[in-house]
Design an enzyme around this catalytic site. Structure first.
Site: not given
Ligand SMILES: [Zn+2]
Length: 424
Positions: A306, A64-66, A324-325, A181
């Site tokens: 991730d 995820h580069l946002r 989350f993350g 997912h």
């Molecule tokens: Zn996911």
């Protein structure tokens, strides 16, 4: 020209494991030969790789580069810088940006931005449904023409079986993988960690392993129905892995990835510290054991981080309220060496495969160290001691549960299209 001298070249594609010199000319690999045998390297810049492992460029197929939308947490610039620092030469960015990457103009924005500001290659993943809302199929063909390498509604599952079927049908005709997912949202509703003794002890709401494996079972059956390429993201549960193993035995085009945190940590490691909160959550001891087996026996196709940066303002809050993350790039090689290789669970060649030819195959790409190929190279140390300090991270965010951890072996240099983009 760049001469990588005297490294231990490990190339799963050609099954090479030998000390070699590699000459890079411009953006491509020009020559590979025994040490000292490349004659026209006299005026090349030299990288002495003595004692280091030289591998094809590592791929992280789930990040995820946002950007666009959450640039306080990460940007394409900072995210790819952290990726380079972690030894990755290419990353696949998930579409759950703001706005969601569900059409060709957003895809082009990401591709163009990455060309200017990216430190490594960026291969976008498009949303499977419009806005990842699970109602209508997105403009997949137009996004494919703009550069996506797969589709996913990551952050959540493809909402219904009928939509998953349509998306798989459509993606089969385009020969694109569908990345799932896997989560049954009704079973996972309100949960912040895995259900079990640990969640009871902490008094936190848990989701059962079946929240993942029920969805994997649905998708495997739909992959059989549609003959689609199905890839299960961040697989964490033993029962899910068994579904993938079964599907592979049937000859279905089903693949999966596992994250470093799921093969390193378990639910018993969770504290009220939100840096231990991710989705899928840290699983049970027996799940981790199953993942280690799957990583060794070939059931797992790729290690993917991730990488999910969140700025402190939103992540450093109560466990229940935090998103989350966690960060993933800079600790991936260290964790893989520590948990998989130094423990003799898998050979070093297999680890390299899980970061290179494994994800490449899922994405329908090549990854090899051969003259004429793009010069994407990951150089890492097998045993150099170092300590991960998250405050030194190239990411904009700081949400790692591995801050302060000591490692044996880690990234040394990263080369993308012949350019040294990171050097430790
Ligand atoms: Zn996911």
């Amino acid at each position: 020209m760049l001469l990588i001298k005297n490294g231990r070249v490990l190339d799963p594609a050609s099954k090479t494991d030998a000390v070699r010199d590699i000459l890079i000319d411009g953006e491509t690999i020009s020559e590979i030969a025994a040490p000292g045998k490349i004659s026209r390297a006299n005026d090349a810049e030299v990288f002495d790789a003595t004692g280091l492992v030289v591998a094809p460029g590592f791929i992280d197929m789930h990040v995820h580069l946002r950007e666009p939308g959450q640039e306080n947490s990460e940007t394409i610039e900072t995210g790819t810088k952290a990726a380079a620092r972690g030894g990755f030469t290419a990353v696949c960015c998930m579409p759950n940006t703001r706005p969601v990457n569900d059409n060709a103009s957003i895809t082009r924005f990401i591709v163009d931005r990455a060309k200017v500001h990216g430190h490594v290659r960026v291969w976008p993943i498009g949303a499977a449904s419009v806005g990842s809302k699970g109602e209508d199929i997105s403009e997949i063909a137009a996004m494919r023409d703009a550069g996506i390498v797969a589709v996913s509604d990551d952050g959540k599952p493809i909402a219904t079986a009928i939509l998953a079927r349509q998306i798989m049908d459509y993606c089969r005709s385009l020969d694109l993988p569908v990345i799932e997912h896997a989560e049954d949202v009704s079973l996972a509703a309100g949960a912040v960690m895995r259900e079990g003794i640990a969640s009871t002890r902490l008094g936190l709401s848990g989701m059962p392993a079946a929240a993942e494996s029920v969805c994997v079972a649905r998708d495997v059956q739909l992959a059989e129905l549609t003959d689609a390429r199905l890839h299960i993201a961040h697989l964490s549960a033993k029962a899910s892995l068994e579904q993938v193993r079964f599907a592979k035995k049937q000859g279905l085009r089903v693949t999966c990835e596992v994250t470093p945190h799921h093969f390193t940590l378990i639910d018993e490691d969770v504290t009220y510290d939100s840096r231990f909160k991710m989705n899928p959550p840290l699983a049970a001891r027996e799940d981790r054991e199953a993942l280690l087996t799957g990583l060794a026996d070939g059931t797992v196709d790729a290690i993917a981080t991730d990488h999910a940066p969140h700025e402190p303002a939103i992540k450093d809050v109560e466990f229940d309220k935090a998103p989350f993350g966690i960060l993933g790039f800079e600790t991936a090689i260290g964790l893989a060496l520590e948990e998989l290789v130094h423990t003799n669970r898998i050979p070093l060649m297999r680890m390299v495969e899980l970061f290179t030819t494994g994800p490449a195959r899922v994405l329908g790409k090549d990854r090899k160290l051969t003259p004429g190929e793009p010069a994407d190279v990951t150089i890492f140390s097998y045993d150099r001691p170092w300590t991960y300090r998250v405050k030194e991270s190239s990411s904009k965010s700081r949400n790692s549960p591995f801050d302060g951890r000591n490692f044996k072996g880690g990234p040394a240099a990263t080369i993308v299209a012949g350019r040294l983009v990171h050097r430790a």
